[in-house]
Design a protein around this motif. Structure first.
Motif, PDB file in Angstrom:
ATOM      1  N   LEU A  66      -2.136   6.483  -8.346  1.00 40.27           N
ATOM      2  CA  LEU A  66      -3.141   7.465  -7.949  1.00 40.27           C
ATOM      3  C   LEU A  66      -4.044   7.806  -9.129  1.00 40.27           C
ATOM      4  O   LEU A  66      -3.596   7.871 -10.271  1.00 40.27           O
ATOM      5  N   TRP A 108       0.869  -1.178   0.000  1.00 40.57           N
ATOM      6  CA  TRP A 108       0.000   0.000   0.000  1.00 40.57           C
ATOM      7  C   TRP A 108       0.899   1.219   0.000  1.00 40.57           C
ATOM      8  O   TRP A 108       1.852   1.305   0.766  1.00 40.57           O
ATOM      9  N   SER A 109       0.615   2.160  -0.910  1.00 41.47           N
ATOM     10  CA  SER A 109       1.499   3.309  -1.064  1.00 41.47           C
ATOM     11  C   SER A 109       0.702   4.599  -0.993  1.00 41.47           C
ATOM     12  O   SER A 109      -0.463   4.657  -1.410  1.00 41.47           O
ATOM     13  N   LEU A 110       1.340   5.655  -0.479  1.00 42.87           N
ATOM     14  CA  LEU A 110       0.726   6.980  -0.425  1.00 42.87           C
ATOM     15  C   LEU A 110       0.869   7.733  -1.735  1.00 42.87           C
ATOM     16  O   LEU A 110       0.201   8.748  -1.949  1.00 42.87           O
ATOM     17  N   THR A 111       1.722   7.244  -2.619  1.00 44.44           N
ATOM     18  CA  THR A 111       2.050   8.034  -3.803  1.00 44.44           C
ATOM     19  C   THR A 111       1.744   7.368  -5.132  1.00 44.44           C
ATOM     20  O   THR A 111       1.743   8.041  -6.168  1.00 44.44           O
ATOM     21  N   GLU A 112       1.492   6.056  -5.117  1.00 41.70           N
ATOM     22  CA  GLU A 112       1.183   5.408  -6.392  1.00 41.70           C
ATOM     23  C   GLU A 112       0.502   4.059  -6.144  1.00 41.70           C
ATOM     24  O   GLU A 112       0.749   3.426  -5.112  1.00 41.70           O
TER      25      GLU A 112
END
Length: 323
Positions: free
Chosen positions: A145, A139-143
């Motif tokens: 998106l 799980w990523s905050l940046t991709e």
């Protein structure tokens, strides 16, 4: 002795309720295995028939088949709203009536348009593939998106029945509405959308461009390099109308370059043999022409076609006569 029932050829399978109705009122020949009929098969099946019930997939009716139909054929009922696949002038010249099925698929197609907007913006295609192919391992905050829909600007190319239904749905997302038509619609139908008499004047206001116009000589290929260049960088195009309105080369090039953020497509030129390049693009949300593909809608379309046939053979003017 009761008069003989009119003779009917249906080129594709129809919902059971529709076939039951037609089978009781006509000497009906149905397409039992639902295969796409060739021009030769249609012409053979049309021999001695009074009526044909066709679909938008029967392309031969725009390219010469009408001139070859036997003289017994008096009416062609198309199971569709669009009728660019039928040479209306050729039918008129042979005194063959043509009808379509408007109104009944408005909501289903508008629903699909919103699905295209959301699916394209939020990366539904690549998101589902990640899960299905077991590639979702973190799980990523940046991709990856997607893009917001709420509060964005939506331009509608063609504010007819379906375009208006799209506008009503877009209001729930607080979208700023713009539209282009040949002429403005009544204010109560425009739902607050701003009218642009010139299509190119509308384009800079389109974070999303929804194609909801008919396929005509004027609109075919209108979504081309010149049009796309006028959209804001990162715009998203969705098409639930007809595939030939879009220039595939221009759309694909701009999706690859990032000039367009994404696209959502339910219709294609030469469908179902679509341009294979679309399949390799992660930023395209693809559907197989599902605009009217709900059970209720397809039954309603068939019943509307039957209503037109019944009126014609009763000596009345069909509700949806095009000729």
């Amino acid at each position: 002795m009761a008069p003989a029932l009119p003779r009917l050829l249906a080129t594709r399978r129809l919902p059971q309720e529709v076939e039951t109705r037609l089978g009781a009122a006509y000497q009906a020949q149905f397409n039992a295995d639902d295969h796409p009929m060739s021009e030769a098969e249609i012409l053979e099946g049309a021999e001695g028939k009074d009526a044909l019930l066709i679909t938008s997939m029967d392309k031969g009716f725009a390219t010469g088949i009408i001139a070859k139909l036997p003289p017994s054929v008096k009416i062609i009922a198309t199971f569709s709203v669009g009728h660019e696949h039928v040479d209306i002038a050729a039918a008129r010249s042979r005194n063959i009536a043509v009808t379509n099925t408007p109104d009944v698929l408005t909501n289903a197609t508008a629903d699909i348009t919103l699905l295209l907007i959301l699916g394209a913006a939020r990366g539904a295609s690549w998101g589902e593939r990640m899960v299905r192919e077991n590639r979702w391992d973190s799980w990523s905050l940046t991709e990856p998106l997607g893009y917001d829909v709420t509060g964005r600007r939506l331009g509608i190319l063609g504010l007819g029945r379906i375009g208006q239904a799209v506008a009503r749905r877009a209001q729930a997302f607080d979208m700023e509405l713009h539209y282009h038509n040949r002429r403005p619609v009544a204010p109560d139908l425009a739902l607050g959308a701003r009218y642009h008499a010139d299509l190119f004047d509308m384009l800079p206001y389109c974070d999303f461009l929804s194609i909801n116009c008919a396929s005509t000589p004027e609109t075919r290929g209108i979504v081309n390099e010149k049009l796309i260049a006028k959209l804001p960088r990162g715009a998203i195009i969705v098409n639930s109308a007809r595939g030939d309105i879009v220039d595939d080369d221009a759309l694909i090039a701009n999706l690859k370059s990032g000039r367009l953020a994404a696209a959502g497509l339910d219709v294609f030129r030469n469908e179902p043999k679509i341009d294979p390049r679309y399949r390799s693009l992660d930023n395209v949300f693809l559907l197989p022409h599902l605009g009217s593909a709900t059970r209720d809608t397809r039954v309603d379309m068939g019943m509307r076609a039957a209503d037109n046939l019944d009126a014609f053979f009763a000596g009345a003017r069909p509700r949806d006569l095009l000729t």
